[in-house]
Write a protein that holds these residues in place. Structure first.
Motif, mmCIF file in Angstrom:
data_model
loop_
_atom_site.group_PDB
_atom_site.id
_atom_site.type_symbol
_atom_site.label_atom_id
_atom_site.label_comp_id
_atom_site.label_asym_id
_atom_site.label_seq_id
_atom_site.Cartn_x
_atom_site.Cartn_y
_atom_site.Cartn_z
ATOM 1 N N GLY A 279 -12.971 16.631 5.951
ATOM 2 C CA GLY A 279 -13.604 17.686 6.727
ATOM 3 C C GLY A 279 -14.003 17.188 8.101
ATOM 4 N N LYS A 280 -15.121 17.690 8.594
ATOM 5 C CA LYS A 280 -15.696 17.255 9.864
ATOM 6 C C LYS A 280 -17.122 16.785 9.591
ATOM 7 N N ILE A 281 -17.449 15.591 10.052
ATOM 8 C CA ILE A 281 -18.770 15.000 9.774
ATOM 9 C C ILE A 281 -19.764 15.556 10.794
ATOM 10 N N LEU A 282 -20.578 16.508 10.371
ATOM 11 C CA LEU A 282 -21.493 17.207 11.278
ATOM 12 C C LEU A 282 -22.884 16.611 11.309
ATOM 13 N N SER A 283 -23.258 15.828 10.284
ATOM 14 C CA SER A 283 -24.641 15.347 10.209
ATOM 15 C C SER A 283 -24.703 13.993 9.532
ATOM 16 N N LEU A 284 -25.681 13.174 9.988
ATOM 17 C CA LEU A 284 -25.905 11.837 9.442
ATOM 18 C C LEU A 284 -27.391 11.567 9.364
ATOM 19 N N ALA A 285 -27.789 10.743 8.396
ATOM 20 C CA ALA A 285 -29.181 10.304 8.306
ATOM 21 C C ALA A 285 -29.215 8.963 7.584
ATOM 22 N N CYS A 286 -30.210 8.131 7.920
ATOM 23 C CA CYS A 286 -30.428 6.841 7.264
ATOM 24 C C CYS A 286 -31.852 6.798 6.727
ATOM 25 N N ASP A 287 -32.068 6.003 5.662
ATOM 26 C CA ASP A 287 -33.442 5.736 5.273
ATOM 27 C C ASP A 287 -34.020 4.685 6.216
ATOM 28 N N ALA A 295 -24.088 11.378 4.756
ATOM 29 C CA ALA A 295 -23.226 12.102 5.700
ATOM 30 C C ALA A 295 -22.897 13.471 5.120
ATOM 31 N N GLY A 296 -22.972 14.500 5.965
ATOM 32 C CA GLY A 296 -22.645 15.857 5.544
ATOM 33 C C GLY A 296 -21.490 16.410 6.357
ATOM 34 N N ASN A 297 -20.608 17.182 5.723
ATOM 35 C CA ASN A 297 -19.441 17.704 6.439
ATOM 36 C C ASN A 297 -19.402 19.227 6.431
ATOM 37 N N ASP A 298 -18.346 19.775 7.015
ATOM 38 C CA ASP A 298 -18.231 21.230 7.137
ATOM 39 C C ASP A 298 -17.687 21.876 5.867
ATOM 40 N N ARG A 299 -17.496 21.107 4.814
ATOM 41 C CA ARG A 299 -17.056 21.646 3.531
ATOM 42 C C ARG A 299 -18.213 21.768 2.526
ATOM 43 N N GLY A 300 -19.430 21.533 2.995
ATOM 44 C CA GLY A 300 -20.587 21.665 2.125
ATOM 45 C C GLY A 300 -20.871 20.454 1.271
ATOM 46 N N THR A 301 -20.325 19.302 1.632
ATOM 47 C CA THR A 301 -20.455 18.085 0.829
ATOM 48 C C THR A 301 -21.349 17.067 1.522
ATOM 49 N N ILE A 302 -22.187 16.384 0.743
ATOM 50 C CA ILE A 302 -22.977 15.246 1.212
ATOM 51 C C ILE A 302 -22.568 14.031 0.395
ATOM 52 N N VAL A 303 -22.304 12.922 1.061
ATOM 53 C CA VAL A 303 -21.946 11.667 0.394
ATOM 54 C C VAL A 303 -22.932 10.594 0.846
ATOM 55 N N SER A 304 -23.394 9.785 -0.102
ATOM 56 C CA SER A 304 -24.264 8.662 0.226
ATOM 57 C C SER A 304 -23.438 7.383 0.320
ATOM 58 N N PHE A 305 -23.885 6.485 1.185
ATOM 59 C CA PHE A 305 -23.227 5.197 1.392
ATOM 60 C C PHE A 305 -24.274 4.086 1.337
#
Length: 469
Positions: A279-287, A295-305
């Motif tokens: 998709g397209k990575i529209l948002s990021l956040a770190c602890d 990371a969140g994309n335009d397909r409604g998915t959030i993945v943790s790294f």
């Protein structure tokens, strides 16, 4: 209280018609709306409520007759054909799915504690609504000519505000100067700026753009220190954050679905620091440790790294579908939201008309739904934020923009109606929101490039904000 709400309603009405005033003279429009705000502050006392309602009704009728357009106060006005932060591949009619593909956690009750009593004493024993009674307009910035996609106050700083705009520039404002002023405008990006972030020491600002570059700016010297192209030729960079534990590292997301680690001091992408999400990575956040990245994309998915601070390597961990094909436009992390609810928490905006509060349940960044709130959000890059010192009170608030041109304060621990305040002043979708560290000022930005600074007003009679209906 009634006078403050009426002042806000009149200001919102004027803002909706402001684009029709002297269309060839934008400076006049800005001067007019500022002068109207000043007059409302100076002459909004003493009238009875019936007179205020009649004034608002008659003024609305006169403006509609004068400019030949209908501006429904309950809806955002049609916006001009400028460069925008509209999500290009989101569905035409995104809707809230019947079920999220996440399991709500158990409904644990908030139990008052002695620490909470002490917290209320620290803020004068006032209620949540009183603490977040932001209604007064402190200042209006209009240095940008297209959507301001993000506003962000410097870390532990009440004065400096960074604004990223689709006009290709990044500005730094001093909001506590007399009068507030634009200190510098960074120019260099060839297309719209999609995100920005401050370094921990606030001496550097990083920005990313649709032109496929990341730029590092030195605030004091007002110079661009480095320009780095994306690894993929032709990719737009849609999000970026400094790595909290090592500000030599920047994490970015591009339009090809890649989450990328960049050593910005060396200008290189370390081996193992790139991961494909899609998709397209529209948002990021770190602890705060920098160990976990979402990371969140335009397909409604959030993945943790998991992030390795020594090597810059990213390891993909957990995947969560918030809402199919409904873009996740903002992610914020907080270690604990109040003294009664100390769980690490993630706040997200999803273009399914919702703001979601998610609990971080393990060391790999797995998320569980805690609460969700309804706002108007289908097509734009709407953002939200935690209130920075809410952990010193009983109860907790978040603030979010909305496509109905309003800004909402939501008490995330209140059952029933969570909205404790609503700000009306923008005339088009509200995109960015940011508090300074002591919560004395709130900055909000919109699709047409306007940035409004709101100040808290405290009065003996209680809150002055407009409660949500």
């Amino acid at each position: 209280m009634a006078a403050a709400v009426w002042q806000q309603q009149v200001f919102a009405l004027d803002a909706r018609f402001n684009a029709h005033r002297a269309p060839n003279h934008p400076n006049f429009r800005t001067l007019y709306i500022r002068r109207r705000n000043q007059l409302l502050r100076d002459h909004s006392k003493g009238e009875d409520s019936a007179a205020r309602r009649q004034y608002l009704r008659i003024r609305g009728q006169l403006l509609q007759q004068r400019y030949g357009v209908m501006c429904d106060p309950g809806r955002s006005r049609s916006v001009s054909a400028r460069s925008s932060s509209r999500i290009s591949e989101s569905p035409e009619s995104a809707c809230v799915p019947s079920e999220y593909s996440i399991t709500p956690n158990d409904q644990r009750q908030v139990v008052p504690t002695k620490q909470a009593e002490a917290s209320r004493a620290m803020v004068g024993g006032t209620t949540i609504a009183e603490n977040y009674a932001f209604v007064g307009v402190h200042h209006i910035f209009d240095q940008h000519t297209a959507a301001v996609t993000m506003v962000k106050f410097a870390n532990n700083d009440r004065s400096r505000l960074c604004c990223a705009s689709f006009d290709g520039s990044v500005s730094i404002c001093n909001v506590t100067a007399s009068p507030p002023c634009v200190e510098v405008v960074f120019r260099g990006h060839e297309r719209g700026v999609t995100a920005c972030d401050w370094s921990i020491s606030n001496d550097l600002v990083v920005s990313c753009s649709l032109d496929g570059t990341i730029r590092l700016w030195h605030v004091a010297s007002e110079k661009c220190l480095r320009v780095v192209n994306d690894q993929v030729v032709g990719a737009a960079i849609l999000s970026c954050v400094f790595q909290p534990a090592n500000n030599n590292m920047v994490i970015a997301g591009n339009s090809y679905g890649m989450v990328e680690v960049l050593n910005v001091s060396a200008g290189i992408y370390p081996r193992g620091g790139t991961s494909k999400l899609g998709g397209k990575i529209l948002s990021l956040a770190c602890d705060s440790s920098g160990r976990l990245v979402w990371a969140g994309n335009d397909r409604g998915t959030i993945v943790s790294f998991l992030f390795d601070a020594e090597t810059g390597r990213l390891s993909k961990c957990r995947r969560l579908v918030v809402a199919e094909n409904c873009p996740v436009t903002c992610i914020s992390w907080r270690a604990w939201i109040s003294r009664e609810a100390r769980d690490p928490t993630v706040l997200i905006n999803c273009a399914a008309n919702v703001v979601c509060l998610l609990r971080v349940v393990d060391k790999e960044g797995s998320l569980q739904l805690k609460r969700k709130f309804t706002i108007r959000h289908k097509s734009y890059l709407v953002r939200s934020t935690f209130c920075p010192i809410m952990s010193f009170r009983q109860g907790a608030c978040v603030v979010t923009g909305s496509e109905d041109s309003c800004v909402y304060f939501l008490d995330i621990e209140r059952e029933g109606k969570p909205c404790v305040n609503k700000l009306q002043g923008h005339a088009c979708p509200t995109l960015g929101v940011s508090f300074n560290y002591d919560e004395s000022l709130l900055a909000t930005s919109d699709y047409q490039g306007l940035v409004i600074l709101w100040k808290r007003e405290r009065r003996a009679g209680g809150a002055t904000g407009q409660a949500c209906s």
